[in-house]
Design an enzyme around this catalytic site. Sequence first.
Site, PDB file in Angstrom:
ATOM      1  CE  LYS A  34       1.001   1.307   4.350  1.00  0.00           C
ATOM      2  NZ  LYS A  34       1.734   2.496   4.725  1.00  0.00           N
TER       3      LYS A  34
ATOM      4  CG  ASP B 157      -0.747  -0.231   7.743  1.00  0.00           C
ATOM      5  OD1 ASP B 157      -1.598   0.659   7.908  1.00  0.00           O
ATOM      6  OD2 ASP B 157       0.441   0.001   7.459  1.00  0.00           O
TER       7      ASP B 157
HETATM    8  C1  LIG Z   1       2.512   4.236   9.380  1.00  0.00           C
HETATM    9  C2  LIG Z   1       1.515   3.311   8.761  1.00  0.00           C
HETATM   10  C3  LIG Z   1       0.584   4.123   7.835  1.00  0.00           C
HETATM   11  O1  LIG Z   1      -0.312   3.287   7.150  1.00  0.00           O
HETATM   12  O2  LIG Z   1       2.059   2.286   7.952  1.00  0.00           O
HETATM   13  P1  LIG Z   1       3.583   1.729   7.735  1.00  0.00           P
HETATM   14  O3  LIG Z   1       4.417   2.874   7.338  1.00  0.00           O
HETATM   15  O4  LIG Z   1       4.028   1.108   9.013  1.00  0.00           O
HETATM   16  O5  LIG Z   1       3.479   0.699   6.634  1.00  0.00           O
HETATM   17  C4  LIG Z   1       0.637   2.626   9.857  1.00  0.00           C
HETATM   18  O6  LIG Z   1       0.002   3.586  10.673  1.00  0.00           O
HETATM   19  C5  LIG Z   1       1.381   1.648  10.728  1.00  0.00           C
HETATM   20  O7  LIG Z   1       0.574   0.537  10.898  1.00  0.00           O
HETATM   21  P2  LIG Z   1       1.182  -0.863  11.416  1.00  0.00           P
HETATM   22  O8  LIG Z   1       2.557  -1.059  10.849  1.00  0.00           O
HETATM   23  O9  LIG Z   1       0.160  -1.911  11.181  1.00  0.00           O
HETATM   24  O10 LIG Z   1       1.369  -0.527  12.934  1.00  0.00           O
HETATM   25  P3  LIG Z   1       0.971  -1.357  14.260  1.00  0.00           P
HETATM   26  O11 LIG Z   1       1.681  -2.667  14.207  1.00  0.00           O
HETATM   27  O12 LIG Z   1      -0.498  -1.341  14.494  1.00  0.00           O
HETATM   28  O13 LIG Z   1       1.662  -0.425  15.360  1.00  0.00           O
HETATM   29  C6  LIG Z   1       3.068  -0.353  15.496  1.00  0.00           C
HETATM   30  C7  LIG Z   1       3.391   0.914  16.286  1.00  0.00           C
HETATM   31  O14 LIG Z   1       3.204   2.079  15.447  1.00  0.00           O
HETATM   32  C8  LIG Z   1       2.641   3.150  16.191  1.00  0.00           C
HETATM   33  N1  LIG Z   1       1.312   3.492  15.645  1.00  0.00           N
HETATM   34  C9  LIG Z   1       0.712   2.700  14.716  1.00  0.00           C
HETATM   35  C10 LIG Z   1      -0.523   3.053  14.190  1.00  0.00           C
HETATM   36  C11 LIG Z   1      -1.127   4.232  14.665  1.00  0.00           C
HETATM   37  N2  LIG Z   1      -2.330   4.619  14.213  1.00  0.00           N
HETATM   38  N3  LIG Z   1      -0.508   5.012  15.583  1.00  0.00           N
HETATM   39  C12 LIG Z   1       0.713   4.657  16.074  1.00  0.00           C
HETATM   40  O15 LIG Z   1       1.273   5.377  16.903  1.00  0.00           O
HETATM   41  C13 LIG Z   1       2.574   2.665  17.636  1.00  0.00           C
HETATM   42  O16 LIG Z   1       3.790   3.029  18.253  1.00  0.00           O
HETATM   43  C14 LIG Z   1       2.506   1.138  17.493  1.00  0.00           C
HETATM   44  O17 LIG Z   1       2.987   0.462  18.621  1.00  0.00           O
END
Ligand SMILES: C[C@@](CO)(OP(=O)(O)O)[C@H](O)COP(=O)(O)OP(=O)(O)OC[C@H]1O[C@@H](n2ccc(N)nc2=O)[C@H](O)[C@@H]1O
Length: 320
Positions: A16, A146
């Site tokens: 994504k 995600d």
């Molecule tokens: C930033 C994003 C944007 O889509 O994607 P990625 O860059 O990781 O792919 C997401 O919010 C990442 O989602 P995901 O990778 O599933 O995160 P999770 O396992 O739920 O959370 C990991 C950590 O990220 C932080 N977290 C995640 C989601 C959120 N809405 N707020 C947060 O602060 C928290 O510190 C949490 O402990």
Amino acid sequence: MLAVVPPPVTVRVPSKVNLHLAVGDRRADGYHDLATVFQSLSLTDEVTVAVADEPGVEVHGEGAGTVPTGASNLAWRAVEELARYAGRDISELKVRVVIRKGIPVAGGMAGGSADAAATLVGLASLWRLEIGRDELAVLAAKIGSDVPFVLHGGVALGTGRGEQLVPVLSRHTFHWVLAFDRRGLSTPKVYAELDRLRADGEPPAVGAVEPVLEALASGDPRQLALLLGNDLQPAAVSLRPTLRRTLRAGVQAGALAGTVSGSGPTCAFLCESGEDALRVAAELAGAGVCRTVRVAHGPVPGARVVNDESPRPTPPEVHA
Ligand SMILES: C[C@@](CO)(OP(=O)(O)O)[C@H](O)COP(=O)(O)OP(=O)(O)OC[C@H]1O[C@@H](n2ccc(N)nc2=O)[C@H](O)[C@@H]1O
Ligand SMILES: Nc1ncnc2c1ncn2[C@@H]1O[C@H](COP(=O)(O)OP(=O)(O)O)[C@@H](O)[C@H]1O
């Protein structure tokens, strides 16, 4: 009498990009409230689940050496969630998960989440469970914020932690160039860096989400390019300052606009057409600002069984 062993099930699952990522304040539970528009991309992982005497996870492909193969692999977390749902004994699971990665690890493109979503779909089929997509989405949200989106695919507006989804009308196939960095970035560290930047000042913030939804409905990549925005970008750039150069190089190579994907460090460049994307990819690869360059398009479907063994669409890869 011999028990009939079901054949392995293979699932293809998209990555994504966040076209718009508005991040609220840190909540008491450590998460941040989001308003994000996800688009699924044709850069995929493939996950095969099979009944096996030796349970566990195997990882091959892009960045495989840095992915844990034990219980902390998000795919194994999915095995355990589905087993609990199905009332199976977690200590007796005879399941092998084989992951072929195309999605960069810790790249901001939901690679680990994708493998968890694929495992839920594959195992539900292997175990012949009567479970609908909505119930799978509830299990998905327990594994990570995600995971529901990559299960779902297409284009969606995500709220809450990003796990509450509403489908978004999108009329066009959009063409992207993706620049993989040499090392990943940790998602919690990038959120923490945003909190730090906000405590010290006012990092740039994205505008309203509505114009992004209008641009998607119109299908005009030029309109969408003007609206790409990510509140995590200043934090990712603060932790990895070389991303500034990568973002500049993509636009100089002819992309309409570039953005850090999610928490980074992958940079995603929106292009006018598929041909343009190939031209931009070739030029960006020559600029020496990243490890690997790929082209991709979106939206594409979410996690789905591909047991017909139809040839995997391998996006052209250009090594920088
Ligand atoms: C930033 C994003 C944007 O889509 O994607 P990625 O860059 O990781 O792919 C997401 O919010 C990442 O989602 P995901 O990778 O599933 O995160 P999770 O396992 O739920 O959370 C990991 C950590 O990220 C932080 N977290 C995640 C989601 C959120 N809405 N707020 C947060 O602060 C928290 O510190 C949490 O402990
Ligand atoms: N199946 C998996 N694929 C990739 N990473 C995984 C997986 N399972 C656990 N991880 C861990 O999750 C971290 C984040 O990975 P990933 O989901 O690829 O990144 P992002 O959150 O940036 O999209 C990695 O550093 C890795 O240690």
